[in-house]
Design a protein around this motif. Structure first.
Motif, PDB file in Angstrom:
ATOM      1  N   GLU A 261      62.262  13.899  -5.136  1.00  0.00           N
ATOM      2  CA  GLU A 261      62.219  14.103  -6.587  1.00  0.00           C
ATOM      3  C   GLU A 261      63.076  15.320  -6.963  1.00  0.00           C
ATOM      4  OE1 GLU A 261      58.193  14.494  -8.377  1.00  0.00           O
ATOM      5  OE2 GLU A 261      59.006  16.242  -9.402  1.00  0.00           O
ATOM      6  N   THR A 262      62.910  16.394  -6.210  1.00  0.00           N
ATOM      7  CA  THR A 262      63.661  17.619  -6.480  1.00  0.00           C
ATOM      8  C   THR A 262      65.159  17.398  -6.294  1.00  0.00           C
ATOM      9  OG1 THR A 262      61.750  18.864  -5.700  1.00  0.00           O
ATOM     10  CG2 THR A 262      63.810  20.090  -5.902  1.00  0.00           C
ATOM     11  N   LYS A 263      65.507  16.640  -5.252  1.00  0.00           N
ATOM     12  CA  LYS A 263      66.930  16.352  -5.002  1.00  0.00           C
ATOM     13  C   LYS A 263      67.528  15.545  -6.149  1.00  0.00           C
ATOM     14  CE  LYS A 263      66.867  16.457   0.042  1.00  0.00           C
ATOM     15  NZ  LYS A 263      66.986  15.630   1.268  1.00  0.00           N
ATOM     16  N   LEU A 264      66.788  14.530  -6.611  1.00  0.00           N
ATOM     17  CA  LEU A 264      67.304  13.673  -7.680  1.00  0.00           C
ATOM     18  C   LEU A 264      67.447  14.457  -8.992  1.00  0.00           C
ATOM     19  CD1 LEU A 264      68.184  10.797  -8.465  1.00  0.00           C
ATOM     20  CD2 LEU A 264      65.803  10.349  -9.126  1.00  0.00           C
ATOM     21  N   ILE A 265      66.456  15.286  -9.287  1.00  0.00           N
ATOM     22  CA  ILE A 265      66.520  16.077 -10.522  1.00  0.00           C
ATOM     23  C   ILE A 265      67.696  17.054 -10.461  1.00  0.00           C
ATOM     24  CG2 ILE A 265      65.331  17.833 -11.906  1.00  0.00           C
ATOM     25  CD1 ILE A 265      62.682  16.539 -10.932  1.00  0.00           C
ATOM     26  N   THR A 266      67.906  17.634  -9.290  1.00  0.00           N
ATOM     27  CA  THR A 266      69.000  18.596  -9.142  1.00  0.00           C
ATOM     28  C   THR A 266      70.354  17.895  -9.309  1.00  0.00           C
ATOM     29  OG1 THR A 266      67.592  19.838  -7.623  1.00  0.00           O
ATOM     30  CG2 THR A 266      69.909  20.448  -7.675  1.00  0.00           C
ATOM     31  N   ALA A 267      70.485  16.716  -8.692  1.00  0.00           N
ATOM     32  CA  ALA A 267      71.730  15.947  -8.844  1.00  0.00           C
ATOM     33  C   ALA A 267      71.951  15.604 -10.320  1.00  0.00           C
ATOM     34  CB  ALA A 267      71.664  14.665  -8.004  1.00  0.00           C
ATOM     35  N   ALA A 268      70.870  15.181 -10.996  1.00  0.00           N
ATOM     36  CA  ALA A 268      70.977  14.812 -12.409  1.00  0.00           C
ATOM     37  C   ALA A 268      71.371  16.021 -13.248  1.00  0.00           C
ATOM     38  CB  ALA A 268      69.653  14.229 -12.895  1.00  0.00           C
TER      39      ALA A 268
END
Ligand SMILES: Nc1ncnc2c1ncn2[C@@H]1O[C@H](COP(=O)(O)OP(=O)(O)O)[C@@H](O)[C@H]1O
Ligand SMILES: [Mg+2]
Lengths: 136, 139
Positions: free
Chosen positions: A39-46
């Motif tokens: 979740e953290t990785k996806l939010i950071t990429a976004a």
């Protein structure tokens, strides 16, 4: 076959929209059952890709989808802008390259943080980036 | 939104900044400016940047942290980032954003110990070392 069960579209035009985009992505990630790290990785990429839209293309549109293939759920995000496009894509995808005195880690970093990363860009027309993160 | 501020607390010769909730770019830039001004006017020897309340750190924020650390070091103060969440640490490393030159600690208390230790060494040189509680720390 990939099924899309829900999607939401956000218009990005100012800085505060980056925060809104992150919050929406967080909701979708939780719904898809992604673990905290994913979740953290996806939010950071976004966050990186949304910020790029603002910085380099004066904003654009994000659509977030809940996707699933067989039993596997995931989140897919499409970032679309009508900016200048990325002239040298290979260069832009290189760690540390920035035309803006940034860290140059947004595009290459975002690619590493997600499971699927597609980019389409055309000079003078804009850029479309689609990323997907699957539940493990 | 425009009056939003991140409070900077004075703790002896250190400054403590607790970053909570959502951090957006203007806030990050304001913090950078105010913090470096406070280091200069108060002659602070260390800055504790508590990010335990941040659920994500992107390259803009990462750069802000590195910049704060570099500027404070030039002004004879160290910056310690405290309380980074494990998921944030994993994400930063995978992105390739390793914050070189930035000190880190588990929590504010450990961060203060780290800063005192570093100041202690600096003071030993000038024969002005007077902190005995450091010897009593239980590891
Ligand atoms: N949506 C976009 N439209 C046009 N150019 C872009 C876009 N996104 C990224 N770029 C270009 O790619 C470069 C690298 O982007 P990135 O890796 O995020 O690093 P940074 O934002 O730190 O410069 C940018 O400096 C910019 O020139
Ligand atoms: Mg970027």
């Amino acid at each position: 076959m990939t099924t899309v069960s829900r999607n939401e579209t956000l218009s990005i035009s100012e800085e505060i929209d980056v925060v809104m985009a992150r919050n929406k992505v967080r909701l979708f990630a939780k719904e898809a059952g992604l673990g905290l790290v994913d979740e953290t990785k996806l939010i950071t990429a976004a966050s990186e890709l949304t910020r790029n839209m603002l910085l380099y293309a004066n904003g654009g549109t994000i659509s977030i989808e809940h996707v699933s293939v067989a039993e596997t759920a995931g989140v897919r995000i499409r970032f679309e802008d009508c900016g200048p496009g990325i002239v040298d894509l290979a260069l832009a995808m290189t760690d540390g390259y920035s035309s803006n005195n940034g860290l140059g880690l947004g595009l290459p970093g975002a690619r590493r943080l997600v499971d699927e990363f597609q980019i389409n860009t055309k000079k003078g027309e804009g850029t479309v980036i689609v990323v997907t993160k699957w539940k493990r | 939104m425009s009056f939003e501020r991140i409070p900077i607390l004075t703790m002896g010769e250190f400054l403590l900044v607790t970053i909570q909730g959502e951090m957006h770019d203007t806030l990050a830039t304001t913090l950078q400016r105010e913090l470096t001004a406070r280091v200069a006017t108060q002659g602070a020897r260390g800055v504790l940047l508590d990010i335990s309340g941040l659920s994500m750190v992107d390259s803009f924020m990462g750069r802000m942290v590195s910049t704060i650390a570099s500027i404070t070091r030039m002004m004879d103060a160290e910056t310690v980032v405290v309380g980074m969440q494990p998921a944030v640490a994993i994400t930063l490393v995978e992105m390739g954003l390793t914050l070189p030159g930035v000190l880190t600690a588990m929590n504010v208390e450990r961060g203060m110990e780290l800063l005192r230790g570093r100041l202690g060494f600096a003071r030993e040189d000038s024969n002005d070392y007077g902190e005995s509680e450091r010897d009593a720390i239980d590891f």
